[in-house]
Design a protein around this motif. Structure first.
Motif, PDB file in Angstrom:
ATOM      1  N   ALA A  54     -34.685  36.074 -10.266  1.00  0.00           N
ATOM      2  CA  ALA A  54     -36.140  36.114 -10.147  1.00  0.00           C
ATOM      3  C   ALA A  54     -36.700  37.433 -10.670  1.00  0.00           C
ATOM      4  O   ALA A  54     -37.719  37.452 -11.384  1.00  0.00           O
ATOM      5  CB  ALA A  54     -36.555  35.911  -8.696  1.00  0.00           C
ATOM      6  N   LEU A  55     -36.043  38.528 -10.343  1.00  0.00           N
ATOM      7  CA  LEU A  55     -36.502  39.838 -10.798  1.00  0.00           C
ATOM      8  C   LEU A  55     -36.447  39.950 -12.323  1.00  0.00           C
ATOM      9  O   LEU A  55     -37.400  40.426 -12.958  1.00  0.00           O
ATOM     10  CB  LEU A  55     -35.669  40.942 -10.152  1.00  0.00           C
ATOM     11  N   CYS A  56     -35.352  39.477 -12.910  1.00  0.00           N
ATOM     12  CA  CYS A  56     -35.216  39.533 -14.367  1.00  0.00           C
ATOM     13  C   CYS A  56     -36.259  38.663 -15.058  1.00  0.00           C
ATOM     14  O   CYS A  56     -36.785  39.034 -16.112  1.00  0.00           O
ATOM     15  CB  CYS A  56     -33.818  39.106 -14.791  1.00  0.00           C
ATOM     16  N   LEU A  57     -36.560  37.510 -14.481  1.00  0.00           N
ATOM     17  CA  LEU A  57     -37.595  36.649 -15.056  1.00  0.00           C
ATOM     18  C   LEU A  57     -38.959  37.337 -15.039  1.00  0.00           C
ATOM     19  O   LEU A  57     -39.679  37.321 -16.042  1.00  0.00           O
ATOM     20  CB  LEU A  57     -37.672  35.323 -14.302  1.00  0.00           C
ATOM     21  N   LEU A  58     -39.292  37.951 -13.908  1.00  0.00           N
ATOM     22  CA  LEU A  58     -40.588  38.635 -13.813  1.00  0.00           C
ATOM     23  C   LEU A  58     -40.674  39.827 -14.762  1.00  0.00           C
ATOM     24  O   LEU A  58     -41.677  40.007 -15.460  1.00  0.00           O
ATOM     25  CB  LEU A  58     -40.845  39.081 -12.377  1.00  0.00           C
ATOM     26  N   VAL A  59     -39.622  40.621 -14.783  1.00  0.00           N
ATOM     27  CA  VAL A  59     -39.615  41.785 -15.675  1.00  0.00           C
ATOM     28  C   VAL A  59     -39.680  41.332 -17.130  1.00  0.00           C
ATOM     29  O   VAL A  59     -40.408  41.911 -17.940  1.00  0.00           O
ATOM     30  CB  VAL A  59     -38.365  42.661 -15.419  1.00  0.00           C
ATOM     31  N   ALA A  99     -42.645  42.337 -19.638  1.00  0.00           N
ATOM     32  CA  ALA A  99     -42.289  43.068 -20.852  1.00  0.00           C
ATOM     33  C   ALA A  99     -42.706  42.274 -22.079  1.00  0.00           C
ATOM     34  O   ALA A  99     -43.181  42.846 -23.070  1.00  0.00           O
ATOM     35  CB  ALA A  99     -40.786  43.334 -20.882  1.00  0.00           C
ATOM     36  N   GLY A 100     -42.560  40.955 -22.026  1.00  0.00           N
ATOM     37  CA  GLY A 100     -43.000  40.112 -23.128  1.00  0.00           C
ATOM     38  C   GLY A 100     -44.505  40.146 -23.320  1.00  0.00           C
ATOM     39  O   GLY A 100     -44.996  40.150 -24.455  1.00  0.00           O
ATOM     40  N   ILE A 101     -45.238  40.165 -22.227  1.00  0.00           N
ATOM     41  CA  ILE A 101     -46.700  40.262 -22.320  1.00  0.00           C
ATOM     42  C   ILE A 101     -47.090  41.578 -22.983  1.00  0.00           C
ATOM     43  O   ILE A 101     -48.001  41.622 -23.819  1.00  0.00           O
ATOM     44  CB  ILE A 101     -47.350  40.122 -20.928  1.00  0.00           C
ATOM     45  N   ALA A 102     -46.404  42.658 -22.629  1.00  0.00           N
ATOM     46  CA  ALA A 102     -46.699  43.961 -23.218  1.00  0.00           C
ATOM     47  C   ALA A 102     -46.443  43.959 -24.724  1.00  0.00           C
ATOM     48  O   ALA A 102     -47.128  44.656 -25.472  1.00  0.00           O
ATOM     49  CB  ALA A 102     -45.862  45.045 -22.540  1.00  0.00           C
ATOM     50  N   LYS A 103     -45.460  43.164 -25.161  1.00  0.00           N
ATOM     51  CA  LYS A 103     -45.136  43.086 -26.593  1.00  0.00           C
ATOM     52  C   LYS A 103     -45.891  41.959 -27.295  1.00  0.00           C
ATOM     53  O   LYS A 103     -45.774  41.805 -28.500  1.00  0.00           O
ATOM     54  CB  LYS A 103     -43.629  42.855 -26.781  1.00  0.00           C
ATOM     55  N   GLY A 104     -46.625  41.128 -26.533  1.00  0.00           N
ATOM     56  CA  GLY A 104     -47.366  40.023 -27.127  1.00  0.00           C
ATOM     57  C   GLY A 104     -46.550  38.750 -27.273  1.00  0.00           C
ATOM     58  O   GLY A 104     -46.962  37.835 -27.971  1.00  0.00           O
ATOM     59  N   GLU A 105     -45.393  38.673 -26.637  1.00  0.00           N
ATOM     60  CA  GLU A 105     -44.501  37.508 -26.707  1.00  0.00           C
ATOM     61  C   GLU A 105     -43.993  37.176 -25.311  1.00  0.00           C
ATOM     62  O   GLU A 105     -42.836  37.410 -24.986  1.00  0.00           O
ATOM     63  CB  GLU A 105     -43.314  37.796 -27.637  1.00  0.00           C
ATOM     64  N   ALA A 106     -44.848  36.576 -24.491  1.00  0.00           N
ATOM     65  CA  ALA A 106     -44.481  36.309 -23.102  1.00  0.00           C
ATOM     66  C   ALA A 106     -43.335  35.308 -23.003  1.00  0.00           C
ATOM     67  O   ALA A 106     -42.431  35.468 -22.173  1.00  0.00           O
ATOM     68  CB  ALA A 106     -45.688  35.800 -22.326  1.00  0.00           C
ATOM     69  N   GLY A 154     -40.042  36.969 -23.821  1.00  0.00           N
ATOM     70  CA  GLY A 154     -39.634  37.798 -22.686  1.00  0.00           C
ATOM     71  C   GLY A 154     -39.054  36.962 -21.563  1.00  0.00           C
ATOM     72  O   GLY A 154     -38.095  37.363 -20.909  1.00  0.00           O
ATOM     73  N   PHE A 155     -39.634  35.764 -21.347  1.00  0.00           N
ATOM     74  CA  PHE A 155     -39.115  34.861 -20.324  1.00  0.00           C
ATOM     75  C   PHE A 155     -37.695  34.431 -20.658  1.00  0.00           C
ATOM     76  O   PHE A 155     -36.813  34.427 -19.788  1.00  0.00           O
ATOM     77  CB  PHE A 155     -40.024  33.632 -20.203  1.00  0.00           C
ATOM     78  N   VAL A 156     -37.457  34.082 -21.911  1.00  0.00           N
ATOM     79  CA  VAL A 156     -36.126  33.625 -22.322  1.00  0.00           C
ATOM     80  C   VAL A 156     -35.108  34.759 -22.199  1.00  0.00           C
ATOM     81  O   VAL A 156     -33.985  34.547 -21.720  1.00  0.00           O
ATOM     82  CB  VAL A 156     -36.165  33.055 -23.756  1.00  0.00           C
ATOM     83  N   ILE A 157     -35.473  35.956 -22.620  1.00  0.00           N
ATOM     84  CA  ILE A 157     -34.568  37.098 -22.499  1.00  0.00           C
ATOM     85  C   ILE A 157     -34.303  37.396 -21.023  1.00  0.00           C
ATOM     86  O   ILE A 157     -33.160  37.637 -20.618  1.00  0.00           O
ATOM     87  CB  ILE A 157     -35.157  38.345 -23.202  1.00  0.00           C
ATOM     88  N   GLY A 158     -35.337  37.370 -20.198  1.00  0.00           N
ATOM     89  CA  GLY A 158     -35.168  37.595 -18.762  1.00  0.00           C
ATOM     90  C   GLY A 158     -34.288  36.531 -18.127  1.00  0.00           C
ATOM     91  O   GLY A 158     -33.472  36.828 -17.258  1.00  0.00           O
ATOM     92  N   LEU A 159     -34.439  35.295 -18.577  1.00  0.00           N
ATOM     93  CA  LEU A 159     -33.607  34.214 -18.068  1.00  0.00           C
ATOM     94  C   LEU A 159     -32.144  34.439 -18.432  1.00  0.00           C
ATOM     95  O   LEU A 159     -31.250  34.274 -17.594  1.00  0.00           O
ATOM     96  CB  LEU A 159     -34.088  32.871 -18.622  1.00  0.00           C
ATOM     97  N   GLY A 160     -31.892  34.832 -19.657  1.00  0.00           N
ATOM     98  CA  GLY A 160     -30.513  35.088 -20.086  1.00  0.00           C
ATOM     99  C   GLY A 160     -29.867  36.223 -19.314  1.00  0.00           C
ATOM    100  O   GLY A 160     -28.727  36.103 -18.842  1.00  0.00           O
ATOM    101  N   VAL A 161     -30.581  37.326 -19.172  1.00  0.00           N
ATOM    102  CA  VAL A 161     -30.049  38.473 -18.433  1.00  0.00           C
ATOM    103  C   VAL A 161     -29.861  38.113 -16.958  1.00  0.00           C
ATOM    104  O   VAL A 161     -28.841  38.438 -16.352  1.00  0.00           O
ATOM    105  CB  VAL A 161     -30.976  39.704 -18.591  1.00  0.00           C
TER     106      VAL A 161
END
Length: 61
Positions: A17-22, A26-33, A36-43
């Motif tokens: 859950a923490l990785c998904l939120l982060v 982070a994706g929103i900050a880069k313009g690709e939410a 960021g969700f997919v990367i957070g899911l993988g991590v």
């Protein structure tokens, strides 16, 4: 006198859950939410599996 290992399993859902939120923020900050969700899911899944493996080794199953 030695302590017996705890039978209580460790929980890794919080890490997921923490990785998904982060990842989303982070994706929103880069313009690709969604990216960021997919990367957070993988991590998060990698950490979740690592916690599961450590718990299985610790309990000795």
């Amino acid at each position: 006198m030695t302590k017996t290992p705890s039978k209580t399993p460790m929980a890794g859902g919080f890490l997921l859950a923490l990785c998904l939120l982060v990842g989303v923020f982070a994706g929103i900050a880069k313009g690709e939410a969604s990216f960021g969700f997919v990367i957070g899911l993988g991590v998060g899944l990698a950490l979740l599996i690592a916690v599961w493996v450590v718990d299985r080794v610790r309990v000795g199953r």
